[in-house]
Design a protein around this motif. Sequence first.
Motif, PDB file in Angstrom:
ATOM      1  N   ALA A   1      37.603  79.949 104.791  1.00  0.00           N
ATOM      2  CA  ALA A   1      37.621  78.990 103.686  1.00  0.00           C
ATOM      3  C   ALA A   1      36.647  79.389 102.577  1.00  0.00           C
ATOM      4  N   GLU A   2      35.607  80.152 102.927  1.00  0.00           N
ATOM      5  CA  GLU A   2      34.653  80.593 101.910  1.00  0.00           C
ATOM      6  C   GLU A   2      35.334  81.490 100.883  1.00  0.00           C
ATOM      7  N   PHE A   3      36.251  82.349 101.332  1.00  0.00           N
ATOM      8  CA  PHE A   3      37.041  83.157 100.396  1.00  0.00           C
ATOM      9  C   PHE A   3      38.127  82.306  99.742  1.00  0.00           C
ATOM     10  N   ASN A   4      38.825  81.503 100.548  1.00  0.00           N
ATOM     11  CA  ASN A   4      39.920  80.698  99.997  1.00  0.00           C
ATOM     12  C   ASN A   4      39.445  79.794  98.875  1.00  0.00           C
ATOM     13  N   ASN A   5      38.278  79.177  99.049  1.00  0.00           N
ATOM     14  CA  ASN A   5      37.766  78.228  98.054  1.00  0.00           C
ATOM     15  C   ASN A   5      37.266  78.900  96.790  1.00  0.00           C
ATOM     16  N   ARG A   6      37.141  80.192  96.803  1.00  0.00           N
ATOM     17  CA  ARG A   6      36.752  80.950  95.609  1.00  0.00           C
ATOM     18  C   ARG A   6      37.960  81.568  94.897  1.00  0.00           C
ATOM     19  N   HIS A   7      39.149  81.423  95.521  1.00  0.00           N
ATOM     20  CA  HIS A   7      40.348  82.086  94.982  1.00  0.00           C
ATOM     21  C   HIS A   7      41.565  81.161  95.062  1.00  0.00           C
ATOM     22  N   ARG A   8      41.401  79.886  94.750  1.00  0.00           N
ATOM     23  CA  ARG A   8      42.527  78.951  94.823  1.00  0.00           C
ATOM     24  C   ARG A   8      43.535  79.292  93.726  1.00  0.00           C
ATOM     25  N   ILE A   9      44.787  79.383  94.122  1.00  0.00           N
ATOM     26  CA  ILE A   9      45.804  79.891  93.200  1.00  0.00           C
ATOM     27  C   ILE A   9      45.991  78.984  91.988  1.00  0.00           C
ATOM     28  N   GLU A  10      45.780  77.691  92.160  1.00  0.00           N
ATOM     29  CA  GLU A  10      46.026  76.761  91.052  1.00  0.00           C
ATOM     30  C   GLU A  10      44.870  76.699  90.062  1.00  0.00           C
ATOM     31  N   GLU A  11      43.717  77.273  90.415  1.00  0.00           N
ATOM     32  CA  GLU A  11      42.557  77.213  89.525  1.00  0.00           C
ATOM     33  C   GLU A  11      42.589  78.365  88.518  1.00  0.00           C
ATOM     34  N   GLN A  12      41.976  78.149  87.361  1.00  0.00           N
ATOM     35  CA  GLN A  12      41.923  79.175  86.329  1.00  0.00           C
ATOM     36  C   GLN A  12      41.115  80.377  86.815  1.00  0.00           C
ATOM     37  N   SER A  13      41.672  81.570  86.594  1.00  0.00           N
ATOM     38  CA  SER A  13      41.005  82.791  87.034  1.00  0.00           C
ATOM     39  C   SER A  13      41.542  83.968  86.237  1.00  0.00           C
ATOM     40  N   GLY A  14      40.972  85.128  86.486  1.00  0.00           N
ATOM     41  CA  GLY A  14      41.423  86.344  85.819  1.00  0.00           C
ATOM     42  C   GLY A  14      42.546  87.061  86.540  1.00  0.00           C
ATOM     43  N   ASP A  15      43.168  86.423  87.537  1.00  0.00           N
ATOM     44  CA  ASP A  15      44.288  87.043  88.267  1.00  0.00           C
ATOM     45  C   ASP A  15      45.452  87.306  87.317  1.00  0.00           C
ATOM     46  N   HIS A  16      46.084  88.448  87.480  1.00  0.00           N
ATOM     47  CA  HIS A  16      47.306  88.696  86.723  1.00  0.00           C
ATOM     48  C   HIS A  16      48.129  89.791  87.377  1.00  0.00           C
ATOM     49  N   VAL A  17      49.405  89.839  86.982  1.00  0.00           N
ATOM     50  CA  VAL A  17      50.275  90.964  87.304  1.00  0.00           C
ATOM     51  C   VAL A  17      50.151  91.956  86.153  1.00  0.00           C
ATOM     52  N   ARG A  18      49.710  93.152  86.467  1.00  0.00           N
ATOM     53  CA  ARG A  18      49.591  94.170  85.421  1.00  0.00           C
ATOM     54  C   ARG A  18      50.823  95.064  85.441  1.00  0.00           C
ATOM     55  N   LEU A  19      51.518  95.100  84.326  1.00  0.00           N
ATOM     56  CA  LEU A  19      52.621  96.030  84.111  1.00  0.00           C
ATOM     57  C   LEU A  19      52.041  97.266  83.434  1.00  0.00           C
ATOM     58  N   THR A  20      52.288  98.440  83.998  1.00  0.00           N
ATOM     59  CA  THR A  20      51.681  99.661  83.474  1.00  0.00           C
ATOM     60  C   THR A  20      52.740 100.728  83.252  1.00  0.00           C
TER      61      THR A  20
END
Length: 359
Positions: A186-205
């Motif tokens: 949960a320590e990792f999960n609570n830092r990476h919740r999918i619904e929260e704003q973050s810098g996650d993205h799909v990069r097309l290269t």
Amino acid sequence: MPHREESPLIREFNPDQHPDFPDGFPTVALETISLSKLLIDKDAAEEERVFEACKGRGFFYLDLAGCEAGDTIVQGADKVAAVAEDVFKLPLEEKFSYQFSAGSGSLDGYKNAGATLADKSGTRDTAEFFNVGKNEMILPEDQMKKRWPEVIKASKPLFKDYVEAAHGIGLYILGILANKMGVDPAEFNNRHRIEEQSGDHVRLTRGPPRDKEELPEIQTPSHTDFGTITILMNWLGGLQVWSESSRKAELLNHEPDVPGEWLWVKPKKGCAIINLGDAAVKFTNGVLCAGRHRVIPAPGIQGKCPRYSVVYFVRPENECIMKQLRGPGIPDGPEEERDITAAEWIKQQATGLGIQFKN
């Protein structure tokens, strides 16, 4: 007069027509981990192999066969790459209208070839990126806040499915690592919740075909990723890792921090390439390793083909404080002089790699 049929559209992303990876190039030996053994069988030996790979080089192949999440990535990556081709065929002026913007330091949008320095002598990179933000793709269309090319908007259900599958795989692997270090997943999960704003993205290269026969012509310079975990799908050679494990990123240096040589990562059909980033190192006070890597055009005859890749970056939530986790398998480190959020961290790391934000 007989009817003349239209010629089918010829696409440059056509992995079935790619030549094989050529012989005679030094390649790295990476572990191949089975996703189905992890997700379905809960195989303890496979989990231990994940932990050892992430403590060592920080890279491994993930065999995606035999489970729904893996099928989503394998089938989705081909479709996402086809969308990428359509994006990169847009007029340059239109692509520039989606360039990275300042303010929050968001990396969503377009990066043109030549926007970053590839080495100490000032050589410019040769790859185009288009980063499709996780938070936008999981929202209903009427709640989206940013402009996107029509081809991406039309493919929003595809991106949503891909994001959810890739994010879930990344968190599952992080959960295995947490358990191995005596930390609640949960320590990792609570830092990476999918619904929260973050810098996650799909990069097309897209990297262009090779202009010169000699090596290298750098598409993406030497670096370690600054997120937590990365899921890469590619079809041609080009990714290289440093032969020796590298445990720190020296920003703006562009050189590995230990002696060694660059080794090719040979693409493996049906497999993703997984690597850890600097955030995983920071959270674990160096127990886990972020592998140093770069991208150059594919070797030999493969270099005549444009190189497409689809990357998903799992990064901490914007408001996450970048402090190490506590557990019996993580050595205690010094307290930070000041709290820094993940949003600050990402902008700091990206700027250090030479990424320029539009004002």
